[in-house]
Write an enzyme that holds these catalytic residues in place. Structure first.
Site, mmCIF file in Angstrom:
data_model
loop_
_atom_site.group_PDB
_atom_site.id
_atom_site.type_symbol
_atom_site.label_atom_id
_atom_site.label_comp_id
_atom_site.label_asym_id
_atom_site.label_seq_id
_atom_site.Cartn_x
_atom_site.Cartn_y
_atom_site.Cartn_z
ATOM 1 N N LYS A 196 -0.138 17.890 78.560
ATOM 2 C CA LYS A 196 -1.321 18.423 79.228
ATOM 3 C C LYS A 196 -1.988 19.475 78.339
ATOM 4 O O LYS A 196 -3.185 19.451 78.102
ATOM 5 C CB LYS A 196 -0.885 19.016 80.574
ATOM 6 C CG LYS A 196 -2.005 19.551 81.402
ATOM 7 C CD LYS A 196 -1.516 19.980 82.778
ATOM 8 C CE LYS A 196 -2.631 20.754 83.460
ATOM 9 N NZ LYS A 196 -2.286 21.201 84.804
ATOM 10 N N GLU A 202 8.214 21.472 72.002
ATOM 11 C CA GLU A 202 9.070 20.286 71.883
ATOM 12 C C GLU A 202 8.221 19.058 71.527
ATOM 13 O O GLU A 202 8.550 18.293 70.621
ATOM 14 C CB GLU A 202 9.795 19.998 73.216
ATOM 15 C CG GLU A 202 10.852 21.009 73.594
ATOM 16 C CD GLU A 202 10.308 22.135 74.463
ATOM 17 O OE1 GLU A 202 9.086 22.427 74.401
ATOM 18 O OE2 GLU A 202 11.111 22.738 75.187
ATOM 19 N N GLY A 254 1.339 19.196 85.864
ATOM 20 C CA GLY A 254 2.191 18.357 85.013
ATOM 21 C C GLY A 254 3.152 17.500 85.822
ATOM 22 O O GLY A 254 3.268 16.289 85.606
ATOM 23 N N ARG A 255 3.839 18.111 86.789
ATOM 24 C CA ARG A 255 4.859 17.371 87.544
ATOM 25 C C ARG A 255 4.251 16.438 88.582
ATOM 26 O O ARG A 255 4.967 15.759 89.308
ATOM 27 C CB ARG A 255 5.852 18.346 88.171
ATOM 28 C CG ARG A 255 5.238 19.454 88.999
ATOM 29 C CD ARG A 255 6.243 20.568 89.291
ATOM 30 N NE ARG A 255 5.641 21.706 89.959
ATOM 31 C CZ ARG A 255 5.026 22.717 89.353
ATOM 32 N NH1 ARG A 255 4.921 22.721 88.030
ATOM 33 N NH2 ARG A 255 4.533 23.727 90.037
ATOM 34 N N GLU A 340 10.575 23.345 90.201
ATOM 35 C CA GLU A 340 9.481 24.027 89.510
ATOM 36 C C GLU A 340 8.390 24.403 90.516
ATOM 37 O O GLU A 340 7.680 25.390 90.340
ATOM 38 C CB GLU A 340 8.908 23.133 88.397
ATOM 39 C CG GLU A 340 8.123 23.906 87.343
ATOM 40 C CD GLU A 340 7.839 23.098 86.081
ATOM 41 O OE1 GLU A 340 8.523 23.303 85.053
ATOM 42 O OE2 GLU A 340 6.933 22.257 86.109
ATOM 43 N N HIS A 371 32.487 8.290 92.960
ATOM 44 C CA HIS A 371 33.711 8.396 92.161
ATOM 45 C C HIS A 371 33.691 9.638 91.287
ATOM 46 O O HIS A 371 34.440 9.733 90.314
ATOM 47 C CB HIS A 371 33.885 7.123 91.328
ATOM 48 C CG HIS A 371 33.988 5.912 92.191
ATOM 49 N ND1 HIS A 371 35.181 5.450 92.686
ATOM 50 C CD2 HIS A 371 33.031 5.108 92.724
ATOM 51 C CE1 HIS A 371 34.960 4.394 93.457
ATOM 52 N NE2 HIS A 371 33.659 4.177 93.494
ATOM 53 N N LYS A 500 10.275 30.444 76.845
ATOM 54 C CA LYS A 500 9.476 29.856 75.759
ATOM 55 C C LYS A 500 9.113 30.921 74.736
ATOM 56 O O LYS A 500 9.217 30.708 73.522
ATOM 57 C CB LYS A 500 8.172 29.264 76.317
ATOM 58 C CG LYS A 500 8.301 27.984 77.087
ATOM 59 C CD LYS A 500 6.896 27.465 77.417
ATOM 60 C CE LYS A 500 6.924 26.391 78.471
ATOM 61 N NZ LYS A 500 5.599 25.968 78.914
#
Ligand code: F6P
Length: 531
Positions: A196, A202, A254-255, A340, A371, A500
């Site tokens: 965005k 990253e 973003g999400r 978030e 399990h 960040k």
């Protein structure tokens, strides 16, 4: 007394009452579940009774959920700390009209959508090629909302994936980009940089690595890049041709962005028609959320079970347990969506939040989780509300018997959580094995299940693009409703900023260009070790 106090009082007054007892007489399963659009949401296996539900609904009404919901759909700037509208719903309602700052934003949304469709078709049918021929693989480079949505959905909808293979690189750990690219041919790979802001360290670092990889394999690496971003100046600076840049407005969080150009890798993988099915499912859930009265509203009732379990009962986590291997990434997706959005300690007005913030969300697909961590869910000292998801039908007709086993396991788990096993029942199981007296008791105690552990189940016909759209939009609206009731802004994420900034400052220290002076002792020690 406030509604919160009423709810707390009601909860405390019935703390010892078994959930199972609520099923006596009344047709509880029907009255505490909602059917709509082919889905069944069953919250009857929680301690919410008619009084609790009434209070919870009044809580939602008093918090102004309906007004806030209409403000969101109408394009009001409800993301007050960033001064933005919140309009991911517009991305899946392409025929609609929404005004932001006095301007109808939909013509632009439709135009970008049409460009994405045209590009996806070109990539799929060979109108757009790599320098060695037809595109065989698409690598989406992004992180958080620019990764989890399409990554989750590509896996979920893999039976519909008939286009180039989709791959996802997110972690700044060079192992990620290395391992993904190592399998691919640069001559037939398209790289989509999804960010965005187009500043995320990253993503920019991985994009640079991908560019170097392409440069080693083709004459014109830039020609095999596309970008998805709101920052068109930065995509241009990176050298990506404008015809392969797909922008979107800042009112898409973003999400919440998988519905628009961030979903380009998904659209290429499953095709524009299936992508349209995904959007239609989201739009159908939007209509349900806007139109259904609160008692029959899945998003509202899913949110209210969340509020009941977290803010009233004090259960700080919830497990999301899809009995659908292809929803393996759903818990990770929901972690970002929920944590978030609602992991906030300050209310919209700047005051301290006096209630616990949103819960810790975690989970794994069944039956794998059974399990691994279900032991703790059944017999641990903490109560963990579980949210099961299960489909009536799989995509493998030849393996229908396995699907039956899967469903049986899902239903068995929620039944076991509800019923438990008493000491007498455990004794009765062990006695025929020859155990008696104290040893029988000791052994039996280990085999007791307290039961009375709450769960909800979302059942759907089959994990089609439409159904996935419904599920994702359902959870989005659930998060929204919980956020409104808590009085927080679900659409900012200031809590990610500090780490960040510190990472940027530490990088030159690790490189030896700057000293660690001024850092705390532990950081200095670790820098010394890791440098
Ligand atoms: O660090 C959090 C975050 O800002 C998320 O909200 C977002 O989804 C992610 O980073 C990626 O951001 P961008 O799409 O701008 O690269």
């Amino acid at each position: 007394m406030s509604l919160w106090d009423d709810l707390r009082f009601h909860h405390a007054a019935h703390a010892g009452r078994p959930i199972l007892s609520l099923f006596e007489g009344a047709d509880r399963a029907r009255h505490f579940s909602i059917r709509d659009g082919g889905l069944l949401f069953d919250y009857s296996r929680t301690a919410i009774d008619a009084r609790a539900r009434g209070l919870l609904i009044r809580l939602a009404e008093a918090a102004g959920v309906a007004q806030r919901r209409e403000a969101m759909f109408g394009g009001a700037k409800i993301n007050e700390t960033e001064g933005r509208a919140v309009l991911h719903t517009a991305l899946r309602n392409l025929d609609g009209s929404v005004t932001v700052d006095g301007r109808d934003v939909m013509p632009e949304v439709r135009a970008i959508h049409a460009r994405c469709e045209a590009f996806a078709r070109d990539v799929r049918d060979g109108g757009f090629t790599g320098q060695g021929g037809r595109i065989t693989d698409v690598v989406n480079i992004g992180i958080g909302g620019s990764d989890l949505g399409p990554a989750m959905a590509c896996l979920a909808l893999s039976p519909y994936a008939d286009g180039p293979r989709a791959h996802f690189v997110s972690n700044v750990d060079g192992a990620h980009v290395h391992d993904v690219l190592a399998l691919l041919d640069p001559e037939t790979t398209l790289v989509i940089v999804a960010s965005k802001t187009f500043t995320t360290i990253e993503t920019m670092t991985n994009a640079a690595a991908a560019r170097a990889w392409l440069a080693a394999g083709v004459a014109d690496p830039a020609a095999q890049f596309a970008a998805v971003s709101t920052a068109l100046d930065r995509t241009a600076a990176f050298g990506i041709a404008p015809e392969r840049v797909f922008g979107f407005a800042d009112w898409v969080g973003g999400r919440y962005s998988v519905w628009g150009p961030v979903g380009l890798s998904l659209m290429i993988a499953i095709g524009p028609e299936n992508f349209a099915g995904f959007l239609a499912g989201g739009a159908a859930m939007d209509a349900h959320f806007r139109e259904a009265p609160f008692t029959e509203n899945m998003a509202v009732m899913l949110a209210l079970t969340g509020i009941w379990h977290n803010q009233i009962c004090g259960h700080a986590t919830r497990a999301v347990l899809p009995y659908e291997q292809r929803l393996a990434r759903l818990p990770a997706y929901l972690q970002q969506l929920e944590m978030e959005s609602n992991g906030k300690r300050v209310a919209m007005d700047g005051s301290d939040l006096t209630l616990p913030s949103g819960p810790v969300v975690w989970g794994e697909p069944g039956t794998n989780g059974q399990h691994a961590f279900y032991q703790l869910i059944h017999q641990g000292t903490r109560v963990i509300p579980c949210e099961f998801l299960v489909g009536r039908e799989g995509h493998e007709p030849g393996l229908a018997h396995q699907h039956r086993l899967l469903v049986a396991n899902c239903l068995a788990q929620s039944e076991a959580l509800l019923r438990g096993r008493t000491l007498d029942e455990a004794r009765a199981i062990l006695a025929p094995k020859g155990l008696t007296g104290e040893e029988l008791d000791r052994q039996a105690r280990h085999r007791v299940f307290p039961g009375n552990r709450p769960s909800t189940t979302l059942a759907y016909p089959k994990l089609t693009p439409f159904v996935l759209g419904q599920i994702v939009a359902l959870y989005e609206h659930r998060v929204f409703v919980e956020g409104v009731i808590l009085g927080i802004n679900s659409f900012d994420q200031w809590g990610v900023e500090l780490g960040k900034e510190l990472a940027l400052a530490l990088e030159p220290i690790l490189a030896g260009r700057e000293s660690a002076h001024g850092k705390d002792g532990s950081t200095r020690q670790l820098v010394g070790f890791l440098r």
